[in-house]
Each structure stands twice: as structure tokens, then as C-alpha cells.
Scaffold this active site. Sequence first.
Site, PDB file in Angstrom:
ATOM      1  N   HIS A 161       0.834  -1.216   0.000  1.00 64.51           N
ATOM      2  CA  HIS A 161       0.000   0.000   0.000  1.00 64.51           C
ATOM      3  C   HIS A 161       0.863   1.257   0.000  1.00 64.51           C
ATOM      4  CE1 HIS A 161      -3.317  -2.741   1.186  1.00 64.51           C
ATOM      5  NE2 HIS A 161      -2.373  -3.295   1.939  1.00 64.51           N
ATOM      6  N   SER A 282      14.873  22.390 -15.240  1.00 62.42           N
ATOM      7  CA  SER A 282      13.685  23.171 -15.538  1.00 62.42           C
ATOM      8  C   SER A 282      14.113  24.504 -16.128  1.00 62.42           C
ATOM      9  CB  SER A 282      12.887  23.392 -14.252  1.00 62.42           C
ATOM     10  OG  SER A 282      12.061  24.530 -14.378  1.00 62.42           O
ATOM     11  N   LYS A 288      15.762  22.621  -9.963  1.00 64.28           N
ATOM     12  CA  LYS A 288      15.173  21.339 -10.358  1.00 64.28           C
ATOM     13  C   LYS A 288      16.132  20.396 -11.064  1.00 64.28           C
ATOM     14  CE  LYS A 288      11.526  20.139 -10.274  1.00 64.28           C
ATOM     15  NZ  LYS A 288      10.100  20.185 -10.468  1.00 64.28           N
ATOM     16  N   GLU A 295      10.338   8.990 -16.451  1.00 65.91           N
ATOM     17  CA  GLU A 295       9.006   9.556 -16.755  1.00 65.91           C
ATOM     18  C   GLU A 295       8.611   9.272 -18.199  1.00 65.91           C
ATOM     19  OE1 GLU A 295       8.236  13.514 -14.203  1.00 65.91           O
ATOM     20  OE2 GLU A 295      10.057  13.558 -15.369  1.00 65.91           O
TER      21      GLU A 295
END
Length: 466
Positions: A161, A282, A288, A295
Site C-alpha cells: 500500500h 527546468s 530542479k 518519466e
Amino acid sequence: MSQAPEDKPWGGRFTEATDRLVEQFSASVRFDRRLYAQDIRGSIAHARMLAHTGVLTVDECQRIVEGLENIRIDIEQGEFAWVDELEDVHMNIEARLIDRIGEVGKKLHTGRSRNDQVATDLRLYLRDEIDALNGKLRQLITVLLSLAEQEADSIMPGFTHLQPAQPVTLGHHLLAWCEMLMRDRARLADARRRVNVLPLGAAALAGTTFPIDRHYTARLLGFAAVAENSLDAVSDRDFAIEFAAAAALIMMHLSRFSEELILWSSAQFGFVDIGDAYCTGSSIMPQKKNPDVPELVRGKTGRVYGHLMALLTLMKAQPLAYNRDNQEDKEPLFDTLDTLHRCLDVYAAMMPHIKVRREVMKKAASAGYTTATDLADYLVRKGVPFRDAHAVVGQAVRHAIDAGKDLSELNLEELRRLSPKIEADALAALRLENSVAARNHVGGTAPAQVRAAIARLRERLLQPPA
Ligand code: ARG
């Protein structure tokens, strides 16, 4: 510009030229030229078979084979002009053959059709690709095994979980990925058996009136069997769909790995650091560093699932035998292959750039009361029924939460207040190292088991996938 109909290989019965719009709409050569090597291989085998059965003379066959081999060289040197007017890879190559070697080139298409030809090309192509992909899966598993070996003792929280559940070793976690990829290899190998069947000889749909020897052609092309039914041979693309399903599962697995790497590399987890070379920044937020590679792999999974659905839908309402619908099988299949190759390549290359933050992982494991089950198991060994032990340890966790401590930080006195069965040796059971080491059986997370599993996996990788 439209040619006069008689200039089309099939133009005899036509009196009007093909509309330019239709020519563009129906041409597949822009994407199916990818099959050129298989098309030439299949044609050479067909010509040799025709010579073997006496349909072509040895000299005719020789001229055809030479012509086709020269065309292959032209294509590979970028000296072949593909034209939409000739629709597809098959007619482009055949027309060029006739240009090059004259009349005898017109005999190549004896006893076959583009319908069995394209099915053959596609099977040859997919067979080669499956072999290449199996090599890439093997490569990725090999890289993961090195990392697993390096991290055989590294402790992290195992999750259910997405909540800390029990301590595991990172090596064990990585071996879970390896097992998924091993099944992916086996699935590809299994699909390959049904790809590896020769359609040639089916001709357009019913077979041919010429004396052919399909087993001879199959041997030349390395097919394990000949398709038993001509109607089926030219029409079904289930072999491609089956491959696409195996591909979708591979992407599903890569997507799960990606999801974990994305989570693990977040500031909140901080379990791993993905090297700069495999991240991007970024344009607005200077701080970043984003995990773009995982991804994108996760994102590309969607297109591969889509291709599977496209292929299933393409096939679902087709009556026997060949229908032009089937031309639409190529782009989804090719994109599936390209996506898989790229994702597997980038994944194998990225793994050595992943820096594991062992201390952070271990701290996360100790912070999550992950040894609660070990304490319950300890009580069971002291004769307490498991349900009662569960309740006692539940209270211990409650107590630790209230005291702002981890379970392993409770002293013996605190523990004994919960159960008199708890003795000094309970403290050892709460140690992360002992918790993982205690799961010492095949499939368990103990470092010794991880090392043994790595050795077995390396052995399995030497065997053909099954
Ligand atoms: N380009 C076609 C395909 O991909 C080749 C077979 C064409 N056959 C035909 N009867 N039009 O399926």
C-alpha cells in the site's frame, strides 16, 4: 503524377488511372520499405524453390538472385528511389528487378502473391526483432544483477500500500524486477514459436497451381514449420498481436520500475540519486533536477498499449482471407518495436548512473515500525498464539508512536510491560539486519538468499529463455 494504369503491375484490367489521392492514401512504401531486407530474402528463397522444382531454370534463378542482391546493395547505399506509384516495398523491388534484369525478372512472382509475401516478410522481420529484443532484455537483467549484487545487504523498507511494511534488501527488490523481465523474455520466446511459421505458398488465398515445395522454402528461410492452411496464412496477424501483448507487458514492467525510480529520487524519499547525465532541468526553476528518463518510459507505455488495442481492433471484424486492412498492421508494430528498443537501451544505460543512498533507505526502514512482524513472530516462538502476539505488538507500536520512538528504540523494560514473555533476546529480533537475515529461504529477502538467487539467475540467463 499518376501513371497510365498499364504501368501498374496490376494495371491490365484497368482503363482509368488511379486517382492521385488514392495513390497517396493507399501507398505504404514510406513505412513498409523497412521490410526490404526480409522482402529480398523471401524472394530469393522463393526463386530458389522455383528452380528446385523446375518452374525456373537454374540460370533464370541465378539472374533473379543476383538482381535482388544488387538491389539490396542499392538500397543500403541509399541509391534506391522508392516511389508511391508502386504502392509498397514489394512492388517497388519487383519493378526495379525487372528494370535491372529484364524479362526474366517478371518470372519471380510465379506461384506467389503479395498476400503471402507480406505475411512472410513480416514474420521474418518480427523474428529478427524478437531475437534482438531478447538480447536487450538479457542486457538489462545483467545490469540489474550487478546492482543487486552490490546492494545484496542494503536495507530498505519494503512496502505494501506504499506504506512501510517490512524491511527488505535492495538486492531483493531489484531481483523482483529481474524476475518480471525473465518472464518477459519467456513470453517473447513463446510468441516467437508462432511467428516462426512460413506463409509462402498460400499465394493470394487458395494456394497455387505450380509445383512448389514449401518445406524447401521454409528450410531456406529458417522457418520451423509451414502454415497448414492457405486462407489462415495470408490473413491472420495474431502472431503480431501476441507480440504486441508481450511488448505491452514489458512496458508495463518498465513503467512500474520507472514509477519507483521517480518516487525514490524525489526529495521526500531520497533513496537514490539519478546521475545528471540521465536527468534534465527546468527552464524556470533553477533548483530542479527531473527524472525525465523514467518519466518518458512510463509515458511511452501508453502508446504501446494503444498499438496493442489498434492491432486487436484491426483484426477483429475481418472476414477471411486477406483484406487491405492488414496494411495497417505495420505502423503500430514498427512503433512498438522502436519504443521497446529505445526504452530497453536507455534503461540498461541508466542503471549504472543510479547512486543508492543506503543510509537514507535504512533510516526509512527503521522509522516505519517495519520490524513489528518480527516481534510478533518472536512471541509466537515463545508460545503466544499469533493473534494475541499481533495485539501485543500493536500496543507496542502505539506506545512507540506516543513516545516518538521507533520500535528498536524501546528498551526491554518498556517491552516487558506489554508481555512478560519478552526477554532480552527480543531486542535482537527488532534489528533490521536480523529481520532480513531471518527470511532465509528460497524467495526470501535474506542477503544470503539474494546472493544465491543472483547466481541462479545468472545460470538461467545462459539457458534459452523459457
Ligand atoms: N502493402 C500490402 C500490405 O501491407 C501488401 C499486400 C497487398 N495485397 C493486395 N492484394 N493489395 O498488406
